[in-house]
Each structure stands twice: as C-alpha cells, then as structure tokens.
Design a protein around this motif. Structure first.
Motif, mmCIF file in Angstrom:
data_model
loop_
_atom_site.group_PDB
_atom_site.id
_atom_site.type_symbol
_atom_site.label_atom_id
_atom_site.label_comp_id
_atom_site.label_asym_id
_atom_site.label_seq_id
_atom_site.Cartn_x
_atom_site.Cartn_y
_atom_site.Cartn_z
ATOM 1 N N UNK A 73 0.786 -1.223 0.000
ATOM 2 C CA UNK A 73 0.000 0.000 0.000
ATOM 3 C C UNK A 73 0.820 1.277 0.000
ATOM 4 N N UNK A 74 2.144 1.155 0.047
ATOM 5 C CA UNK A 74 3.026 2.324 0.013
ATOM 6 C C UNK A 74 3.805 2.355 -1.295
ATOM 7 N N UNK A 75 4.142 3.564 -1.748
ATOM 8 C CA UNK A 75 5.110 3.754 -2.826
ATOM 9 C C UNK A 75 6.485 3.991 -2.211
ATOM 10 N N UNK A 76 7.528 3.725 -2.992
ATOM 11 C CA UNK A 76 8.878 3.839 -2.464
ATOM 12 C C UNK A 76 9.206 5.229 -1.939
ATOM 13 N N UNK A 77 8.812 6.268 -2.684
ATOM 14 C CA UNK A 77 9.159 7.632 -2.283
ATOM 15 C C UNK A 77 8.416 8.047 -1.026
ATOM 16 N N UNK A 78 7.122 7.754 -0.951
ATOM 17 C CA UNK A 78 6.359 8.160 0.232
ATOM 18 C C UNK A 78 6.842 7.416 1.474
ATOM 19 N N UNK A 79 7.188 6.142 1.338
ATOM 20 C CA UNK A 79 7.689 5.351 2.462
ATOM 21 C C UNK A 79 9.050 5.884 2.922
ATOM 22 N N UNK A 80 9.917 6.207 1.971
ATOM 23 C CA UNK A 80 11.239 6.732 2.311
ATOM 24 C C UNK A 80 11.116 8.053 3.075
ATOM 25 N N UNK A 81 10.262 8.950 2.603
ATOM 26 C CA UNK A 81 10.129 10.242 3.260
ATOM 27 C C UNK A 81 9.424 10.124 4.612
ATOM 28 N N UNK A 82 8.478 9.231 4.710
ATOM 29 C CA UNK A 82 7.804 8.997 5.987
ATOM 30 C C UNK A 82 8.825 8.596 7.047
ATOM 31 N N UNK A 83 9.706 7.665 6.705
ATOM 32 C CA UNK A 83 10.723 7.223 7.665
ATOM 33 C C UNK A 83 11.795 8.281 7.885
ATOM 34 N N UNK A 84 12.085 9.070 6.856
ATOM 35 C CA UNK A 84 13.031 10.163 7.024
ATOM 36 C C UNK A 84 12.538 11.186 8.020
ATOM 37 N N UNK A 85 11.244 11.520 7.961
ATOM 38 C CA UNK A 85 10.667 12.478 8.915
ATOM 39 C C UNK A 85 10.769 11.931 10.340
ATOM 40 N N UNK A 86 10.493 10.649 10.519
ATOM 41 C CA UNK A 86 10.560 10.046 11.851
ATOM 42 C C UNK A 86 11.971 10.136 12.438
ATOM 43 N N UNK A 87 12.973 10.122 11.562
ATOM 44 C CA UNK A 87 14.362 10.166 12.032
ATOM 45 C C UNK A 87 14.901 11.582 12.154
ATOM 46 N N UNK A 88 14.138 12.594 11.744
ATOM 47 C CA UNK A 88 14.637 13.972 11.695
ATOM 48 C C UNK A 88 14.357 14.722 12.988
ATOM 49 N N UNK A 89 15.028 15.901 13.147
ATOM 50 C CA UNK A 89 14.921 16.686 14.377
ATOM 51 C C UNK A 89 14.511 18.135 14.145
ATOM 52 N N UNK A 90 14.542 18.618 12.899
ATOM 53 C CA UNK A 90 14.323 20.028 12.627
ATOM 54 C C UNK A 90 12.889 20.486 12.804
ATOM 55 N N UNK A 91 12.727 21.794 13.024
ATOM 56 C CA UNK A 91 11.392 22.396 13.115
ATOM 57 C C UNK A 91 10.745 22.494 11.739
ATOM 58 N N UNK A 92 11.551 22.750 10.725
ATOM 59 C CA UNK A 92 11.056 22.883 9.356
ATOM 60 C C UNK A 92 11.578 21.708 8.532
ATOM 61 N N UNK A 93 10.680 21.060 7.801
ATOM 62 C CA UNK A 93 11.029 19.926 6.961
ATOM 63 C C UNK A 93 11.100 20.387 5.508
ATOM 64 N N UNK A 94 12.217 20.113 4.858
ATOM 65 C CA UNK A 94 12.376 20.430 3.446
ATOM 66 C C UNK A 94 12.611 19.123 2.691
ATOM 67 N N UNK A 95 11.725 18.818 1.736
ATOM 68 C CA UNK A 95 11.838 17.611 0.929
ATOM 69 C C UNK A 95 12.408 17.976 -0.434
ATOM 70 N N UNK A 96 13.504 17.353 -0.803
ATOM 71 C CA UNK A 96 14.146 17.618 -2.089
ATOM 72 C C UNK A 96 14.355 16.319 -2.841
ATOM 73 N N UNK A 97 13.962 16.295 -4.124
ATOM 74 C CA UNK A 97 14.283 15.146 -4.970
ATOM 75 C C UNK A 97 15.789 15.085 -5.205
ATOM 76 N N UNK A 98 16.292 13.883 -5.407
ATOM 77 C CA UNK A 98 17.742 13.685 -5.516
ATOM 78 C C UNK A 98 18.345 14.320 -6.759
#
Length: 372
Positions: free
Chosen positions: A109-134
C-alpha cells in the motif's frame, strides 16, 4: 471595426489570434520564488529520497554544502538502490551534516518515495522539513528564500525547479513542462504542490497526515496538497528560476517517455478542467501552427488561407511566443523554432498514457504502480 477585422482575417485567423493571445495570458502568469531572508530562521531538516541516484545526488549535496542558510541536518533515505547511491551520500562534505538512512522493506500500500520520506521524517529533528528530490540542484540562496517564503505563507510551500537540459532528446520535454504549469494556478494559496522541492513545519506535516495520508500515490505531491487543504492549511507554489534547477531523465529517451507517461496516467484526473480547457485551446492553436506551414509548402490538406507567407507568420508568432514563455521554465532554445517535433512527441506520449489508464498500471524504477 471588429466586424471589419473578422472579414479581413476570416474566422480561422481570428480563432488563431485568440488562441495565441491565450498563450501569453497562461505563460506570463507564472510567479517565481521571491528573494527574501527569513527572520530568526528555524532549524531545518532536509530529507532526500534516493533510489539509484548515484549520478545526480552529488550535484544536490554539493549545492546544499554551499547554502547561505545552513541546515541542521541532511538525511538521505536510500530506497533500496542497486548502485552506489548510499556510498556517495556517505562521502564527507565540508560543513554539511549528512546521515544516510536505509529504507525499511516496502509495506503493502506504500510507494517507495512516500515510504522513504515517511521514515526520514521520523528520524529527523528540525522544526522545518524540506523535501528535495535527488536530482535537484539548489543555488546558494535557495534554502534562505524557501524558508522565508514559508515563514510568510505557512502550510506547504513548493517550488518547481528550472529544467536544465543537456542532450537533444531532453528538448522534447518542452510541452510537458509548459502544459503542466499552464494547467494549474500558481502562487500564494494556489492549492498546488510540486514534489521536487517542498517545505512545511513539522506541526503542519503532522496535522495533514503527512506522507502516510498519500502512501500509495505515485504522484504524491498533488495528493499531499489535498491533504493540507483538508486540514485547512494553505498550499503555495512557485517557479525556481534562478534558485533551483534539475535535469530530468538524464538516463535517456526511454526514461523520459516512461516518466512523463507515469505523470500523465496518474495525475490526469487531478487537473482542474477549467484551467485545462484554456490550455487545450492554446494547444489546438499550437498544433494548427505546427501543421499549417508544412501543409502550405507541401500541398497537404489545409483549411483556410493556403498562402505560404501568412502561414509562415502564424508559425513564427508561435515560435516567438514559445521562446519567451519557456525562458523561466527551462533551457529550451532551438526546439522552440522546430516546435512541430515536440508536438508530435507530446501526442505520442499522451496516447501511451491513455493506454496505461486502460491497463490500470504503469512501471517506474523497477516497480509497478496502479493508475486507478
């Protein structure tokens, strides 16, 4: 006076003039990310999903190392790459705190990009989240301007990068770039989001449901914008000319066809048809201009004036228009003068997208996604 003009030009000529003028209205209303500096900037976490991006990732990381506003952290989420993506991300870069996170097995039920970013957010600490394609390439002041725009507007702020082209086949993407931008409203509170570059506060991300709310969406940016709007949060979008660029599909013509095919097939139902109708009117004039000059020269079927001079003027008017309105969108030079070529390419990929809609699936980066 108007009646005299109609008699002189004919209904075909008037119709073409209206469609050409519509192109100026659609093409000159694309707002750029404004230059500004944030007030007391928040801590920023940059999150990068990466699947087989060994050739593009160095440009992004080098660009982040040169930012005037330094991020708290950069997290590269390796989405089960089979190349050297993780190793390249782990290479030290002066002053840039990069962490490499291996993506967990992809749940149903997940796509690779959405799953990767979901887990990235869980591991992050910043107040502002910036998502950038590679494959993005930020200029030195990009984060500064993006954070300032978010401070002013709140919610979800996104930027469509300038399309940097190198090889001749990349010029064929001309109409995909223009139609994708012309068919949607842009600017503050427009309700549209572009996936290559987005910024949001952690609080607003959680309030919207984040990537968990769009887990199975291939074109997740469209649906993420809807999630923010459902949470009564503003969604804004700008062009990144002079601030951030990317080179789409450097892997070759096949990758470009499949990529645009995916976007067409999965996002077609999300276009606002009131805007798309205006774009279709402009496209119909462009298609006619692409046909009329060779038709008048070669004796092909042609409705209206068959004079070579008048048809050359129509052709030249559209070529000039494309040269002007594509300037902030991407590096499209000589192909604007030969626009019948990208017209044919656009129509071919459009037909493939219709077939994929009928099949109900499309393939991208070794995975199969539903288009329904």
């Amino acid at each position: 006076m108007v009646a005299g003009l109609v008699r002189k030009m004919g209904w075909v000529g008037v119709s073409m003039l209206v469609r050409w003028l519509l192109g100026w209205v659609l093409g000159l209303r694309l707002p750029l990310l404004p230059a500004a500096s944030p007030v007391e900037p928040p801590t920023v976490s940059v999150l990068i999903p990466a699947r087989n991006e060994e050739s593009t990732l160095p440009h992004l990381l080098d660009g982040l190392a040169r930012q005037s506003l330094k991020p708290l952290e950069v997290i590269v989420v390796d989405d089960h790459s089979s190349d050297r993506t993780a190793a390249i991300a782990a290479e030290p870069r002066a002053g840039l705190p990069v962490a490499v996170l291996a993506s967990l097995p992809l749940p149903q039920g997940w796509c690779g990009k959405t799953w990767a970013l979901h887990n990235g957010v869980l591991a992050s600490r910043g107040e502002l989240l910036v998502f950038l394609d590679a494959d993005t390439e930020p200029g030195p002041d990009f984060l500064e301007c993006l954070v300032a725009a978010h401070q002013q507007l709140g919610g979800l702020v996104s930027v469509q990068p300038y399309h940097r082209t190198e090889k001749p086949y990349e010029q064929l993407s001309l109409l995909f770039n223009m139609v994708g931008l012309m068919a949607v409203p842009l600017g503050p509170g427009c309700g549209v989001a572009f996936g290559p570059a987005l910024a949001t506060s952690r609080a607003d991300y959680d309030r919207s449901g984040g990537h968990a709310a769009v887990a199975g969406k291939v074109v997740e940016d469209w649906f993420l914008a809807h999630a923010y709007e459902r949470a009564d949060l503003p969604v804004s979008a700008f062009l990144g000319f002079g601030r951030i660029a990317y080179r789409m599909y450097p892997g070759g013509l096949r990758d470009m066809v499949v990529g645009f095919n995916k976007n067409f097939a999965t996002a077609a139902g999300e276009v606002r048809w009131s805007w798309m109708l205006a774009v279709l009117l402009w496209l119909s004039g462009l298609f006619w201009a692409a046909w009329c000059l060779p038709a008048s020269l070669l004796g092909w079927p042609l409705v209206g004036d068959r004079a070579v001079l008048s048809n050359a003027l129509v052709y030249g008017a559209y070529a000039l228009q494309l040269l002007v309105i594509t300037r902030p969108v991407g590096r499209f030079a000589w192909i604007n003068l030969l626009f019948p070529i990208p017209v044919l390419f656009f129509l071919g990929v459009f037909l493939l997208a219709i077939l994929n809609l009928e099949r109900g699936k499309v393939q991208w980066k070794g995975r199969t996604f539903s288009t329904r």
